[in-house]
Design a protein around this motif. Sequence first.
Motif, PDB file in Angstrom:
ATOM      1  N   TYR A  87      34.897   6.581 -32.142  1.00  0.00           N
ATOM      2  CA  TYR A  87      34.987   5.248 -31.588  1.00  0.00           C
ATOM      3  C   TYR A  87      36.346   5.224 -30.808  1.00  0.00           C
ATOM      4  O   TYR A  87      37.422   5.356 -31.442  1.00  0.00           O
ATOM      5  N   CYS A  95      31.452  11.835 -41.770  1.00  0.00           N
ATOM      6  CA  CYS A  95      30.578  12.826 -40.933  1.00  0.00           C
ATOM      7  C   CYS A  95      31.378  14.085 -40.655  1.00  0.00           C
ATOM      8  O   CYS A  95      30.810  14.870 -39.885  1.00  0.00           O
ATOM      9  N   SER A 140      29.394  11.708 -31.291  1.00  0.00           N
ATOM     10  CA  SER A 140      28.996  10.739 -31.205  1.00  0.00           C
ATOM     11  C   SER A 140      29.489   9.843 -32.517  1.00  0.00           C
ATOM     12  O   SER A 140      29.300   8.397 -32.669  1.00  0.00           O
ATOM     13  N   HIS A 141      30.333  10.287 -33.231  1.00  0.00           N
ATOM     14  CA  HIS A 141      31.024   9.654 -34.173  1.00  0.00           C
ATOM     15  C   HIS A 141      32.247   9.111 -34.099  1.00  0.00           C
ATOM     16  O   HIS A 141      33.078   8.773 -34.832  1.00  0.00           O
ATOM     17  N   ASP A 155      30.170  17.227 -32.244  1.00  0.00           N
ATOM     18  CA  ASP A 155      29.457  16.156 -31.965  1.00  0.00           C
ATOM     19  C   ASP A 155      30.185  14.819 -31.757  1.00  0.00           C
ATOM     20  O   ASP A 155      31.015  14.709 -32.798  1.00  0.00           O
ATOM     21  N   GLN A 181      32.162   5.000 -24.143  1.00  0.00           N
ATOM     22  CA  GLN A 181      32.129   5.524 -22.647  1.00  0.00           C
ATOM     23  C   GLN A 181      32.393   4.526 -21.653  1.00  0.00           C
ATOM     24  O   GLN A 181      33.222   4.799 -20.811  1.00  0.00           O
ATOM     25  N   ALA A 225      26.402  16.143 -28.583  1.00  0.00           N
ATOM     26  CA  ALA A 225      26.220  14.589 -28.247  1.00  0.00           C
ATOM     27  C   ALA A 225      27.524  14.275 -27.696  1.00  0.00           C
ATOM     28  O   ALA A 225      28.649  14.493 -27.885  1.00  0.00           O
ATOM     29  N   GLY A 226      27.366  13.145 -26.768  1.00  0.00           N
ATOM     30  CA  GLY A 226      28.695  12.570 -26.512  1.00  0.00           C
ATOM     31  C   GLY A 226      29.111  11.396 -27.153  1.00  0.00           C
ATOM     32  O   GLY A 226      28.603  11.166 -28.246  1.00  0.00           O
ATOM     33  N   LEU A 227      29.810  10.561 -26.752  1.00  0.00           N
ATOM     34  CA  LEU A 227      30.549   9.355 -27.390  1.00  0.00           C
ATOM     35  C   LEU A 227      29.521   8.254 -27.234  1.00  0.00           C
ATOM     36  O   LEU A 227      28.746   8.438 -26.345  1.00  0.00           O
ATOM     37  N   PRO A 228      29.689   7.382 -28.281  1.00  0.00           N
ATOM     38  CA  PRO A 228      28.859   5.962 -28.109  1.00  0.00           C
ATOM     39  C   PRO A 228      29.114   5.368 -26.810  1.00  0.00           C
ATOM     40  O   PRO A 228      30.200   5.358 -26.076  1.00  0.00           O
ATOM     41  N   GLU A 229      28.106   4.741 -26.314  1.00  0.00           N
ATOM     42  CA  GLU A 229      27.947   4.041 -25.347  1.00  0.00           C
ATOM     43  C   GLU A 229      29.016   3.143 -25.012  1.00  0.00           C
ATOM     44  O   GLU A 229      29.697   3.115 -23.717  1.00  0.00           O
ATOM     45  N   HIS A 259      33.884  13.361 -20.907  1.00  0.00           N
ATOM     46  CA  HIS A 259      33.349  14.346 -21.536  1.00  0.00           C
ATOM     47  C   HIS A 259      34.838  15.192 -22.068  1.00  0.00           C
ATOM     48  O   HIS A 259      34.755  15.820 -23.290  1.00  0.00           O
TER      49      HIS A 259
END
Length: 229
Positions: free
Chosen positions: A127, A153, A124-125, A122, A67, A60-64, A83
Motif C-alpha cells: 500500500y 504476507c 498486491s500486498h 506479488d 496505482q 499481480a500489481g499494486l492495489p487500485e 510497475h
Amino acid sequence: MIAGEPPIRDAATVVLLRRLPAGPAVLMGLRGEKAVFMPSKYVFPGGAVDAADATAPLIAGLPETSQQRLTQEPRGEAPIDIHALAAAALRELAEETGLLIGRSGGPASDWPGYAEHALSPDASHLYYVFRAITPPGRPRRFDARFFLADAACLSNDPDDFSAACDELSHLHWVPISEARALNLPFITEVVLAEIAELVALSGDGALCAPDTVPFFDNRGPTPRFAQIA
C-alpha cells in the motif's frame, strides 16, 4: 532540476509491519558508516529503481487505489512508471533482507530468492503510504515512494535474514514504540509517525490504503507539503 544538483532518481521503500504479542513492530536495518547516502542511520529496506524493473515479471500489481495515487504529481512530463516502482520495492526487499512476497503459478522471476523458490513477485500486498523527495544539498537525491505491507504476507521466515546482502546490518524487528529512539533520518521519523497512526486505526484488522498520502516535495528550492488523495 536545480542547477548543480545531482539528478533526482525514483526509489521505492518497503515498511514491513509485524504484529507481535508485545505490539506492532517494523523491520529496520543500519546503513554503513561509509555509505554516501544516510550513513550510520537506521532505515527501512529500499533503493533506487533500476531500468530492468520496468519489465520485471509480477504475478499481480499494486492495489487500485495505490496505482491511482502514484499517477499524481509527476516530476516532469514523463508518466510515472507504476510497475517499475512496485518491482523495485519487492526487489530491494529481497536483496537487502532476503524476505519475499510472492506466489507460485505466475511468470518466472530470475531474482535471487524468487527463482530458487519458484515464486513470482506479488505487489498486491503493498500500500502506497508516503512520498518524499530528497532536499537540495545532498550527495544523492531520490523521489522515494514508501509502501506498507503486513509481514503476514511474507512467503518465507520473517526472522531469516541469511540471504540478505550486506547493505543493511543489524536487521531486526523494532517495536514501533521504540523505533524513534534509534538514529533515524528525519523523513524516517515522519514515516514512522504516519505508520503508527495507520496501525492504530486498523487495530488488529487488515491493512488498507490510507485516506491520503503525505508528500514532502523538495524538487525545487522551496519545500512544499501536500496530501495526495
